[in-house]
Design a protein around this motif. Structure first.
Motif, PDB file in Angstrom:
ATOM      1  N   VAL A  86       2.011  18.556 -19.716  1.00 34.99           N
ATOM      2  CA  VAL A  86       1.941  18.282 -18.372  1.00 34.99           C
ATOM      3  C   VAL A  86       3.657  18.228 -18.081  1.00 34.99           C
ATOM      4  O   VAL A  86       4.121  17.088 -18.568  1.00 34.99           O
ATOM      5  N   ARG A  87       4.251  19.127 -17.819  1.00 37.42           N
ATOM      6  CA  ARG A  87       5.826  19.035 -17.516  1.00 37.42           C
ATOM      7  C   ARG A  87       6.047  19.850 -16.264  1.00 37.42           C
ATOM      8  O   ARG A  87       5.376  20.666 -15.755  1.00 37.42           O
ATOM      9  N   ASN A  88       7.387  19.709 -16.174  1.00 37.15           N
ATOM     10  CA  ASN A  88       8.323  20.632 -15.139  1.00 37.15           C
ATOM     11  C   ASN A  88       7.515  20.107 -13.802  1.00 37.15           C
ATOM     12  O   ASN A  88       7.301  20.693 -12.701  1.00 37.15           O
ATOM     13  N   GLY A  89       7.212  18.873 -13.615  1.00 37.16           N
ATOM     14  CA  GLY A  89       6.687  18.187 -12.263  1.00 37.16           C
ATOM     15  C   GLY A  89       4.956  18.496 -12.000  1.00 37.16           C
ATOM     16  O   GLY A  89       4.579  18.067 -10.956  1.00 37.16           O
ATOM     17  N   ALA A  90       4.497  18.809 -13.152  1.00 35.76           N
ATOM     18  CA  ALA A  90       3.097  18.995 -12.844  1.00 35.76           C
ATOM     19  C   ALA A  90       2.256  17.723 -12.986  1.00 35.76           C
ATOM     20  O   ALA A  90       2.795  16.825 -13.291  1.00 35.76           O
ATOM     21  N   LYS A  91       1.134  17.795 -12.609  1.00 42.12           N
ATOM     22  CA  LYS A  91       0.210  16.624 -12.551  1.00 42.12           C
ATOM     23  C   LYS A  91      -0.979  17.013 -12.855  1.00 42.12           C
ATOM     24  O   LYS A  91      -1.691  17.786 -12.418  1.00 42.12           O
ATOM     25  N   LEU A  92      -1.693  16.118 -13.806  1.00 37.95           N
ATOM     26  CA  LEU A  92      -3.046  16.477 -14.407  1.00 37.95           C
ATOM     27  C   LEU A  92      -3.767  15.320 -13.953  1.00 37.95           C
ATOM     28  O   LEU A  92      -3.430  14.179 -14.466  1.00 37.95           O
ATOM     29  N   THR A  93      -4.984  15.484 -13.210  1.00 36.61           N
ATOM     30  CA  THR A  93      -6.017  14.169 -12.696  1.00 36.61           C
ATOM     31  C   THR A  93      -7.037  14.467 -13.716  1.00 36.61           C
ATOM     32  O   THR A  93      -7.706  15.600 -13.595  1.00 36.61           O
ATOM     33  N   ILE A  94      -7.640  13.351 -14.438  1.00 34.83           N
ATOM     34  CA  ILE A  94      -8.708  13.622 -14.960  1.00 34.83           C
ATOM     35  C   ILE A  94      -9.895  12.781 -14.201  1.00 34.83           C
ATOM     36  O   ILE A  94      -9.730  11.551 -14.193  1.00 34.83           O
ATOM     37  N   LEU A 122       0.169  12.227 -15.769  1.00 37.77           N
ATOM     38  CA  LEU A 122      -1.033  12.198 -16.273  1.00 37.77           C
ATOM     39  C   LEU A 122      -2.031  10.993 -15.634  1.00 37.77           C
ATOM     40  O   LEU A 122      -1.612   9.970 -15.851  1.00 37.77           O
ATOM     41  N   ILE A 123      -2.861  11.243 -14.979  1.00 37.17           N
ATOM     42  CA  ILE A 123      -3.706  10.290 -14.430  1.00 37.17           C
ATOM     43  C   ILE A 123      -5.091  10.365 -14.730  1.00 37.17           C
ATOM     44  O   ILE A 123      -5.914  11.342 -14.466  1.00 37.17           O
TER      45      ILE A 123
END
Length: 472
Positions: A86-94, A122-123
């Motif tokens: 999860v990089r380069n400004g990406a957002k992962l929501t679980i 990461l959320i």
């Protein structure tokens, strides 16, 4: 910049890609034949879980997360078959109620690998009735959630089970790395988070990483092995936000505090409180791990406040040092205000403690008026300080439980016990007047002087020199 050994750790991490109360610690539960620790009893008051059955899983994941991605409850279980980045400004929501199963030895990386990189988020925030679970695919040992500045991770009502299978990570389940620069980096938020059965330490906070303000209710249990037996490893710049919680049921129920100000002239640069969290602090992992209070220079005095009941167990030859030298004011101060019922204890980390195990408390420079130690116990100190200080006492060494290199303004250690010291209880190694620490303190089994006599400013020392301070 932080001390150099922190950089060495980072490089290794990426190499593969009342004052008489007892200080004895209650023995930890022994693992069974399979290396598993006893499980903790379920909380009968916990709310009932209200999670729907998945309808679309399993969902497979690998490689980079692009843009904003959501791992849904319906798509559970989410299988991390290869490292997810999860990089380069990406957002992962679980989503709440989702389940994540990570393959053997695999990670979820946040803001790593680092080139190119503008961060990542990461959320995973569940609720009391809709928790989130992380575990190993097919029950195998997975690696870690690996967060590197400027990435961040937020976890709420989350359980991590069976992690710690990564290389060069002290077998941590959550491996959090700052950028090595001040101020410390708030990278990790936890709220009602449980880490269990980690192969090594549950959380490793390093390189100046810090918890995000408001973190609370952290439980680490059933974890620890080998050279990483502690539930959590932190540095001095993350002590102030160490969450309340439970840190018991592990191989060694102590919080490992590895100070980055150890071998260089760095130290705790901002006011911070060492909180009483129900288990002792294990001070250091090597003889270089001094805890230094105060920045090198050019900053206001940093004060370390220690709460009543805190026990600090020092590794062999280590010390608690207040930064300063010569006739310049110290840049650090210690406020350790215990009580008769909850004294603050500075002691040896040895399983068989003896006088001279660790160096004691060193006050460099002119002590700040902010210093105050009351109802503390200092024991098993007096290891060789390798110092030659000014004295009018007839002494051969200057080792002490407490050492002053400049005259303090007052006898700011009160109602305290000095016990089992190899050397002197108080070494007054400066040019100036004697500051008398005798009246309110108790001195037991001191091999040297209760206190030494400083060198007089004008004139000569008494002839002959007294054995100690001349008061015996």
């Amino acid at each position: 910049m932080f001390a150099s050994f922190g950089a060495i750790i980072l490089a290794a991490a990426f190499a593969s890609t009342a004052c008489e109360e007892s200080t004895e610690v209650t023995p930890n539960p022994a693992p069974d034949g399979g290396g598993n620790f006893p499980s903790t009893e379920a909380d009968a008051s916990a709310p009932a879980i209200d999670c729907p059955a998945p309808t679309g899983g399993p969902t497979m994941h690998k490689d980079d997360v692009e843009g904003e991605q959501v791992w849904t409850t319906a798509g559970s279980p989410h299988i991390v078959e290869y490292d997810v980045n999860v990089r380069n400004g990406a957002k992962l929501t679980i989503e709440p109620c989702a389940e994540v199963l990570v393959a053997k030895g695999k990670h979820i990386h946040v803001a790593y690998p680092g080139t190119p990189n503008i961060g990542g988020t990461l959320i995973a925030e569940g609720t009391a009735t809709k928790p989130i679970k992380f575990g190993g695919r097919d029950g195998e040992r997975w690696a870690s959630i690996h967060v590197v500045a400027p990435g961040t991770a937020r976890f709420k009502y989350v359980t991590f089970d069976g992690g710690g299978g990564g290389d060069f990570e002290d077998n941590a389940t959550l491996n959090i790395l700052g950028d090595g620069e001040l101020p410390a980096d708030p990278l990790l938020f936890v709220d009602h988070v449980t880490i269990k059965n980690s192969l090594g330490t549950g959380i490793w906070m390093q390189r100046g990483s810090n918890f995000i303000e408001g973190s609370t209710d952290l439980t680490i249990t059933g974890s620890g092995a080998g050279e990483s037996p502690y539930p959590i490893q932190i540095e001095e710049h993350s002590i102030d936000r160490l969450p309340v919680g439970k840190y018991t049921g592990n191989k060694i129920d102590e919080i490992l505090l590895r100070a980055v100000g150890a071998s260089d002239a760095n130290g705790l640069a901002l006011d911070a409180t060492l909180h009483e969290r129900g288990v002792p602090y294990h001070m250091g992992k090597t003889t270089l791990d001094y805890f230094v209070v105060g920045p090198k220079d050019g900053a206001p005095t940093a004060t370390l406040t220690i709460e009543p009941g805190v026990v600090m167990r020092f590794e062999a030859e280590t010390a608690l040092k207040v930064q300063g030298s010569g006739d310049k004011p110290s840049t650090g101060a210690i406020r350790a205000l215990g009580t008769a019922e909850k004294p603050i204890v500075f002691t040896s980390a040895s399983a068989s403690p003896k006088a001279g195990d660790w160096r004691g408390l060193w006050f460099g420079g002119i002590p700040s008026d902010k210093n105050k130690l009351d109802h503390v116990r200092i024991e098993y100190a007096g290891f060789d300080c390798s110092c030659i200080l000014n004295s009018c006492s007839n002494i051969g060494t200057h080792n002490g439980a407490v050492i002053f290199t400049a005259q303090p303004g007052s006898a700011f250690i009160t109602n305290s016990v000095f016990k089992e010291v190899d050397g002197h209880a108080v070494t007054e190694g400066f040019d100036g007047a004697l500051v008398d620490f005798r009246p309110t303190n108790d001195f037991q089994a001191i091999t040297g002087c209760v206190q030494t006599l400083p060198r007089v400013v004008v004139g000569a020392c008494p002839n002959p020199k007294p054995a100690c301070d001349g008061m015996d």
